[in-house]
Structure formats: C-alpha cells, structure tokens
Design a protein around this motif. Structure first.
Motif, short mmCIF file in Angstrom:
data_model
loop_
_atom_site.label_atom_id
_atom_site.label_comp_id
_atom_site.label_asym_id
_atom_site.label_seq_id
_atom_site.Cartn_x
_atom_site.Cartn_y
_atom_site.Cartn_z
N PRO A 92 0.78 -1.35 -0.04
CA PRO A 92 0.14 0.12 0.04
C PRO A 92 0.78 1.19 0.14
O PRO A 92 0.38 2.34 -0.33
CB PRO A 92 -1.02 -0.21 1.35
N ALA A 93 2.17 1.25 0.40
CA ALA A 93 3.12 2.32 0.27
C ALA A 93 3.27 2.83 -1.09
O ALA A 93 3.43 4.11 -1.37
CB ALA A 93 4.26 2.12 0.89
N HIS A 94 3.13 1.90 -2.03
CA HIS A 94 3.33 2.14 -3.35
C HIS A 94 2.04 2.54 -4.18
O HIS A 94 1.84 3.37 -4.89
CB HIS A 94 3.99 1.03 -4.04
N HIS A 95 0.98 1.55 -3.93
CA HIS A 95 -0.31 2.11 -4.64
C HIS A 95 -1.07 1.83 -3.39
O HIS A 95 -1.40 0.71 -3.01
CB HIS A 95 -0.65 0.98 -5.60
N PHE A 96 -2.06 2.82 -3.08
CA PHE A 96 -2.69 2.93 -1.95
C PHE A 96 -3.92 1.86 -2.01
O PHE A 96 -4.35 1.19 -0.98
CB PHE A 96 -3.40 4.12 -1.46
#
Ligand code: HEM
Ligand code: FES
Ligand code: FES
Lengths: 224, 169
Positions: A33-37
């Motif tokens: 989720p840090a890259h794509h929420f």
C-alpha cells in the motif's frame, strides 16, 4: 541477552533458515500500500487471520469460567461478565470478533474473486478457502448456543429444524447434531461445546496451515 | 562522518516502529485477558458469619465432633456445605474448638482415630497425630498445630466462625 539465547539455540539447531523461510521474504510492489494505496485490499487476508487469533485467545480465556451445562452455562456467562475483572471486555472481544471475522473473510474473498486470483494454479487454494469459510460459519453457529439464553436456545431450535428438513438424512442429522431426536437440552449443549472448542478449531488450524503453505509455494498472484 | 554512522537506517527505523506498534497491539489484546484470568488471585476473600454450633451444656472434657452448615458462594454456584469442629472444655472450663483439617496435606482428622493412640487426634492419610490441645506430635507428618475456630459464647450457645492458623510457637 536475548541475542545470546538466540545464538545458543541457533548454534545447535540452526533455526535461522526456518524463520527466514516463514517471515523473511519480499513483498511485491503491487501488493504494498505504500506504492499503490489501493493495495490495501491485500490486507484482508491478514486481518482475517488477526481476528481469528483474537477469537482463539479470547475463547481460550473464556473457557476458564464457562461451563457447558444447562443448569450453569448462563450463570457462568453472567458471572464472568458481571463479577470477573475485564470479563465484559474479554467476552466482548469474542462476541464482536465473531462478526468481524466473517466480514473480513468476506472482504478477502471479494478481493480474490474480483482480481481473478483464484485462477490456475490457485484453484485448490480457493477450495480450501471455501472450506475455511464453512468452518468459520459453523464456529459462529455452534458458539451462538453457548450462552444458553433465550436467543441462543431458539436460534438452535430453528437451526436443528432446518437440518431436519434435509431430505432422507434430515432426521438423522438433526439427532446427531442435537444429541436427542426431540429435546434441545443437555446433550445439545455439550455437543455444540465440544464442536465449538475442539473439533472446528482443529479443522480450522489444518485448513489455515494448508492455505498459508500454498500461498508461500505459489506466491501472491501478479498485478492486474 | 561519525555523525552519519549514528543515523538510524530506514530498515532499523521500520523495524523499531513495527516492533513498537506490534507490541502495543499485542499488549492491548492480552492485557484484559490476563487480568481476567488472574482475577481469582486478586479477589478479596469474604469473612464468614458466626454460626451457633452447640449448646454449652453439651460440652464435656472429651473432644466431641459438632457439624453445622454454612451457605457457600462459589462463583455462580451457591450451596450448603457442612463444616465440623472438635470441641471440648479444657482444665479451666475454657472452650477449645479445633479444625478437623490436617495440617500436613488436608485430610480429615478424628479424635482417637487410631486404637494405638486413644488420647490423640489421628489422620488416616499418612498417620499424622496431634495431642488433645491440637499440637502436632513430633516426628509425625504434620508440622503445625491444628487451626482453631474463632469462637463466641452467647446465651448458653457456642458460636463458631472461621478456622484460623495459630501463631508460630
Ligand atoms: C474463529 C473462531 C471462532 C468464532 C467465529 C467463534 C464464535 C463464537 C460466538 C458467536 C459465540 C457466542 C458469543 C456471544 O453470543 O456472546 C461464542 C462463544 C464462545 N466461544 Fe467461540 N468462536 C471461535 C473460536 C473459539 C475458540 C477457539 C474457543 C475455545 C477454545 C471458543 C470458546 C467459546 C466459549 C467458551 C464461548 C461461550 C462464552 C460466551 O458465550 O461468551 N471459541 N463463540
Ligand atoms: S420459526 Fe416461526 S416463522 Fe420461522
Ligand atoms: S494429610 Fe494428614 S497426615 Fe498427611
């Protein structure tokens, strides 16, 4: 100190590769989720597991006070909830957790379904997941009888009569579950208790073990 | 450059935060359950009422067993349980009321329970013995004297409460 204890054990039985295998692996970018929420949807499986751990722990502690006997079940639940320190919290965790775990399981299933993550080669794990879902429903059903209040009693009467409506084997199934062809009572409660705290958790552990081993073997399905 | 070495790496920072948050969650989860489990240890024990057990006129110099019942509240289960005492009058006509619970490992003692020791209390479990005043006979298993009941004499009746351990001799 801790490091020393760890080294002492590691020296002898070489546990590092074991726990590396379990814990130390890359999280692919598309599930982070840090890259794509939107990757938060990948958390539902872990959240289901987390709530299941809460269910198991709170359930184990509840059995310190609970008795599966028609004379005393309700009174023991009343006692642990009103007289024992934090009884309301521990029972509350188990009570609300039973619903939350189903919600999490459902959201996890939705994610797998809409991402098509169940497709080859992961069909087997979808089937195991469906079995986990059934075991979880059965846990909710058998646990619901245990407080032995009016709601619990009549929910069980209705359940047993639904089982009894199954063609051919209905009556037999009903007696097998309820412990008696007509009475919903002493034997029903002990059976539901045994199923709730021994048989179903055992089945759940086996299925979850298979589920997780397969995930590690096959990895998480790729990005859409 | 020494300064740079002191810096927390990204990996360390994440490790610390994860351990911290994880520990906090685990503690929040376990604290109520542990408190719930240890509750019996922390409950204050209730004191019991004095109960009329015998008429003073019944008492002699010979220990006699008297039984009475109390209401015992055991969590969700309330019941009548029987208590017993060995009671007699000593040389000064003072009431002596002894607990029948052996100080070795809790079996029930009897006055003159062994033919070989007619003037002692005897415990059948491991052969513990006590003199008439409740003091343990040396070289038998018990290592303390029998507990004595809290007592009260009112209107010609003997009232007994809890059995309490004697002060160390
Ligand atoms: C995912 C697993 C589980 C689910 C979904 C579940 C579900 C339930 C439900 C719905 C109730 C009724 C609670 C209420 O109405 O207040 C209940 C009660 C109970 N459960 Fe579980 N349970 C699970 C695991 C366990 C385990 C592993 C144990 C013990 C080892 C356990 C022990 C108990 C006991 C003793 C009660 C009766 C106390 C009460 O009603 O508050 N449960 N459970
Ligand atoms: S049980 Fe009465 S309507 Fe279903
Ligand atoms: S319990 Fe009385 S002698 Fe051991």
């Amino acid at each position: 100190m801790l490091q020393k204890v760890y080294d002492w054990i590691d020296d002898r039985v070489d546990i590092t590769p074991l726990w590396r295998d379990i814990a130390d692996h890359e999280v692919p970018e598309h599930v982070n989720p840090a890259h794509h929420f939107s990757a938060f949807v990948y958390c539902f499986g872990g959240l289901t597991f987390f709530v299941t751990v809460i269910q198991i722990l709170s359930g184990m502690f509840l059995t310190m006070y609970y008795v599966p006997d028609i004379e005393n079940a309700w009174r023991s639940v009343y006692y642990l909830q009103t007289e024992v320190a934090h009884g309301q919290i521990v029972r509350g965790m188990h009570h609300w957790g039973a619903s939350v775990v189903i919600v999490m399981l459902f959201l996890h299933t939705l994610r797998v379904f809409f991402q098509g993550a169940y497709k080859k080669p992961r069909e087997l794990n979808w089937m195991v997941g469906v079995l986990i879902f059934f075991v979880m429903l059965a846990l909710g059903l058998t646990g619901y009888l245990l407080p032995w209040d009016n709601k619990a009693y009549f929910a069980t009467v209705v359940t047993l009569n639904i089982a009894g409506d199954v063609p051919l084997i209905g009556e037999m199934t009903k007696t097998l579950l309820g412990g008696d062809p007509t009475i919903v009572g002493a034997q029903t409660l002990t059976r539901f208790f045994a199923i709730h705290v021994f048989f179903l958790p055992a089945a759940l552990f086996v299925l979850m073990g298979i589920h997780f081993i397969m995930i590690r073997k096959q990895g998480i399905s790729g990005p859409l | 450059m020494a300064e740079k070495k002191q810096q927390v790496s990204r990996r360390q920072f994440l490790n610390y935060t994860l351990t911290g948050v994880g520990g906090f969650m685990a503690a929040g989860m376990l604290a109520p359950m542990v408190r719930f489990a240890i509750d019996p240890v922390l409950q204050a024990s209730g004191s019991s009422d004095m109960k009329a057990v015998a008429d003073m006129s019944e008492l002699t110099n010979e220990p006699q067993r008297f039984d009475w019942t109390i209401e015992q509240v055991d969590a969700w289960y309330t019941s009548e349980v029987t208590k017993s005492a060995w009671v007699y009058l000593d040389e000064n006509d003072e009431v002596v009321a002894l607990s029948p619970v052996c100080k070795h490992l809790g079996c029930t003692i009897n006055w003159a329970g062994s033919e070989d020791h007619p003037n002692q209390f005897f415990c059948p479990c491991h052969g513990g013995r006590y003199y008439k005043d409740g003091v343990n006979v040396p070289n038998t298993p018990p290592n303390a004297a029998l507990d004595v009941y809290q007592k009260e004499v009112r209107d010609g009746k003997l009232y007994l409460g809890n059995a309490v351990a004697r002060e160390e001799a």
